[in-house]
Design an enzyme around this catalytic site. Structure first.
Site, PDB file in Angstrom:
ATOM      1  CB  CYS A   1       4.235   2.848   1.544  1.00 35.43           C
ATOM      2  SG  CYS A   1       3.424   1.311   1.241  1.00 35.43           S
TER       3      CYS A   1
ATOM      4  CE  LYS B   1      -1.692 -11.513  -6.123  1.00 34.42           C
ATOM      5  NZ  LYS B   1      -2.342 -11.616  -4.812  1.00 34.42           N
TER       6      LYS B   1
ATOM      7  CB  ALA C   1      -3.759  -4.344  -4.938  1.00 30.62           C
TER       8      ALA C   1
ATOM      9  CB  SER D   1       7.238  -6.058   0.197  1.00 31.92           C
ATOM     10  OG  SER D   1       7.364  -7.155  -0.684  1.00 31.92           O
TER      11      SER D   1
ATOM     12  CD  GLU E   1      -2.027 -13.070  -0.503  1.00 29.74           C
ATOM     13  OE1 GLU E   1      -2.163 -12.271  -1.446  1.00 29.74           O
ATOM     14  OE2 GLU E   1      -0.936 -13.252   0.082  1.00 29.74           O
TER      15      GLU E   1
HETATM   16  C1  LIG Z   1       5.017   4.865  -0.846  1.00 28.07           C
HETATM   17  O1  LIG Z   1       3.801   4.991  -0.178  1.00 28.07           O
HETATM   18  C2  LIG Z   1       2.655   4.557  -0.848  1.00 28.07           C
HETATM   19  C3  LIG Z   1       1.410   4.944  -0.119  1.00 28.07           C
HETATM   20  O2  LIG Z   1       1.343   4.395   1.145  1.00 28.07           O
HETATM   21  C4  LIG Z   1       2.795   3.098  -1.115  1.00 28.07           C
HETATM   22  O3  LIG Z   1       1.642   2.607  -1.702  1.00 28.07           O
HETATM   23  C5  LIG Z   1       4.010   2.871  -1.952  1.00 28.07           C
HETATM   24  O4  LIG Z   1       4.229   1.508  -2.133  1.00 28.07           O
HETATM   25  C6  LIG Z   1       5.263   3.488  -1.355  1.00 28.07           C
HETATM   26  N1  LIG Z   1       6.354   3.498  -2.285  1.00 28.07           N
HETATM   27  C7  LIG Z   1       6.410   4.281  -3.390  1.00 28.07           C
HETATM   28  C8  LIG Z   1       7.584   4.260  -4.228  1.00 28.07           C
HETATM   29  O5  LIG Z   1       5.566   4.994  -3.750  1.00 28.07           O
END
Ligand SMILES: *[C@@H]1O[C@H](CO)[C@@H](O)[C@H](O)[C@H]1NC(C)=O
Ligand SMILES: *[C@@H]1O[C@H](CO)[C@@H](O)[C@H](O)[C@H]1NC(C)=O
Ligand SMILES: *[C@@H]1O[C@H](CO)[C@@H](O)[C@H](O)[C@H]1NC(C)=O
Length: 538
Positions: free
Chosen positions: A320, A212, A186, A265, A215
């Site tokens: 994201c 996991k 995560a 990432s 950290e």
């Molecule tokens: C898109 O946004 C989510 C939520 O913030 C994120 O966890 C994820 O890594 C991003 N990428 C994809 C493909 O979902």
């Protein structure tokens, strides 16, 4: 049960199981912040149902992003500890996968109640380690809780299929079965929601789980693990290790692990996808994003500006699904001054301070990176409409703060457009038509989320059909779907075949067994006791 009256937080973090009333410390959950700072407790491993202190010689500090004070330490688990955790998962799998689906459902029904009763306590832990505002941290827990609630419908979700009479006296039916030990890796930005996308769905299907957490923010996952244990999950069904690259590679390589869920990432996600797949594992990998909001001139102005500001700067842009790029079409560009005014009014402060809208970034490095991306925009010819660098937060001078920032006149060739900034920076492009906006978005490598703001249904429909992005909002800025649907990021934002949660999540964590059976009619037992009305006396 009110969780805070159950366990002393110090006992919990130190791994002793004393009840609140009988332990010597009497620390309640709500004292967790003060305690963390005072004791800088070590984060335990969770192995075979026990919170144990790691023997590792390598430890990392956990910082409060608002002050950069050390609030805890987390070990890089040793090879032996990681092996012990996987072995515990493997042992527990034998009985857990054979537990009735109704008993697994009962555990998750209790679990969702425990989380619900303790949202505020979990949120405090998130704000302490991650920095986001308390209100936002509660939202983080709440979105994860919804996935746990959904996991409780496993009795419907795991149904197989049946087709009778494929040919004469022959039927075909399928079972959905667990696959074995699964693992989750995560990120730091959603300490509750993303772990809760992972282990509850995996476990309710009958798999055991190795987690996991990031950290940087392990505390919330530890509390969630404790609550799952208290909800009745047997020892070994969930194990937790900590660490960085070595732990990630361990998960990609260990033969007992059958599936890996990752969010984070792009470089890490690509690596895990390649390495895990090569070792024959299922991998679902959610990665970076660049989410565009298209503003049409016919949009409702008030609403659109508010939504843009919230989605660009909420969580300090460390989502994201943050709406980090706006494309103003036609005369909607005249709204920019108002957008700037509204953004200026957001209060930048430590996440636990009343009225805070924008909290700190996760680390000094993250702050430096965001600031240099802002500067690259200026250097490459963008207009800095609002500059959040050098923001002064009274009492938190050492925090990793960047205030809301807006760069306009941005073109797709600029670095600030190409890179995922992951900070409170809104990058603004302009387009003359909807078609031009769509073509910009479809040429971007990422496909996580996008939104259009318009009052015209035909415009919205054209957009949703022509834009090549996995998740679309119409007048909804952050279209993260509820758990009865799946999180459908696409293109450069995703590697794998089946997405997180919803129907696809269940598919990811199960395999199908198909049975074709023939029971010929003529073989039916004919000498059964007569069931016709006895005709005595004939
Ligand atoms: C898109 O946004 C989510 C939520 O913030 C994120 O966890 C994820 O890594 C991003 N990428 C994809 C493909 O979902
Ligand atoms: C740490 O080492 C001790 C002594 O060798 C051992 O008993 C214990 O199980 C180890 N702890 C972990 C978490 O492996
Ligand atoms: C599954 O559980 C049943 C009892 O619920 C037990 O009789 C059986 O032996 C178990 N099977 C395996 C493979 O553990």
């Amino acid at each position: 049960m009110e969780y805070r009256h159950f366990n002393c937080i110090l006992c919990l973090l130190r791994g002793t199981k004393a009840l609140f009333r009988s332990c010597p410390h009497n620390y309640r959950f709500s004292q967790v912040v003060a305690l963390h700072v005072a004791a800088a407790p070590t984060t335990k491993l969770f192995i075979d149902g026990k919170f144990v202190e790691s023997n590792s010689s390598e430890w990392l500090d956990i910082h409060n992003p608002a002050t950069n004070e050390v609030v805890g330490r987390v070990p890089k688990a040793t090879q032996d500890e990681m092996l012990a955790a996987v072995d515990s998962c493997s042992r527990a799998y034998k009985s857990w996968s054979n537990t009735s689906i109704l008993s697994r459902q009962q555990i998750f029904l209790r679990y969702q109640q425990l989380i619900k009763d303790n949202i505020k306590e979990l949120a405090k832990m998130i704000t302490l380690e991650q920095g986001k505002t308390l209100a936002d941290a509660e939202g983080d827990v709440f979105r994860g809780l919804q996935v746990v609630e959904h996991a409780c419908s496993i009795t419907s979700l795991m149904l197989g299929e049946t087709l009778p009479s494929i040919t004469r006296d022959m039927d075909t039916y399928t079972y959905r079965l667990p696959i074995g030990v699964c693992a989750g890796i995560a990120p730091f930005n959603f300490p509750a929601m993303i772990p809760l996308w992972m282990f509850p769905i995996g476990m309710v299907c009958g798999n055991t789980y190795l987690m996991k957490p990031s950290e940087r923010v392990p505390g919330c996952t530890m509390l969630l693990a404790k609550m799952l244990q208290d909800a009745g999950a047997p020892d070994g069904t969930l194990n937790i290790i900590h660490g960085q690259h070595a732990a990630v590679n361990f998960i990609c390589d260990h033969p007992a692990i059958k599936a890996i869920s990752f969010v984070g990432s792009n470089p890490a996600g690509e690596h895990i996808y390649e390495r895990g797949s090569k070792n024959g594992k299922r991998v679902q990998s959610n990665m970076g994003a660049k989410n565009h909001g298209v503003v049409m001139p016919d949009a409702s102005k008030e609403n659109t500006i508010n939504q843009l500001v919230g989605a660009a700067f909420g969580a300090a842009g460390q989502r994201c699904m943050a709406l980090s790029t706006a494309i103003f079409v036609g005369e909607s560009r005249e709204w920019l001054p108002e957008l700037v005014e509204r953004s200026k009014s957001l209060r930048v402060n430590a996440g636990d301070q009343p009225g805070a809208d924008v909290g700190p970034l996760i680390s000094p490095e993250a702050k430096a990176r965001v600031e240099s991306l802002i500067q690259s925009g200026v250097d490459e010819g963008a207009k800095l409409l609002l500059d959040g660098r050098n923001v002064n937060v009274k009492g938190y001078e050492n925090g990793n703060f960047v205030g809301p920032t807006i760069l306009s006149n941005v073109s797709p060739s600029m670095t600030c457009y190409k890179e995922e900034i992951f900070g409170p920076v809104l990058v603004v492009l302009e387009a003359d038509s909807l078609d031009e906006a769509i073509s910009v978005i479809n040429n971007n490598p990422y496909g996580n989320g996008t939104a259009i703001f318009t009052t015209n249904g035909a415009t919205a429909r054209k957009y949703t059909h022509e834009v090549d992005v996995g998740q679309i909002g119409v007048n909804v800025p952050i279209p993260v779907p509820l758990p009865m649907f799946s999180f459908t990021g696409s293109r450069g934002s995703f590697r794998g075949d089946t997405n997180f949660y919803g129907k696809q999540g269940i598919q990811f964590y199960t395999q199908i067994k198909t049975v074709t059976s023939q029971w010929k009619a003529e073989d039916a037992t004919v000498t059964s006791p007569a069931v016709t009305m006895p005709t005595m006396g004939r």
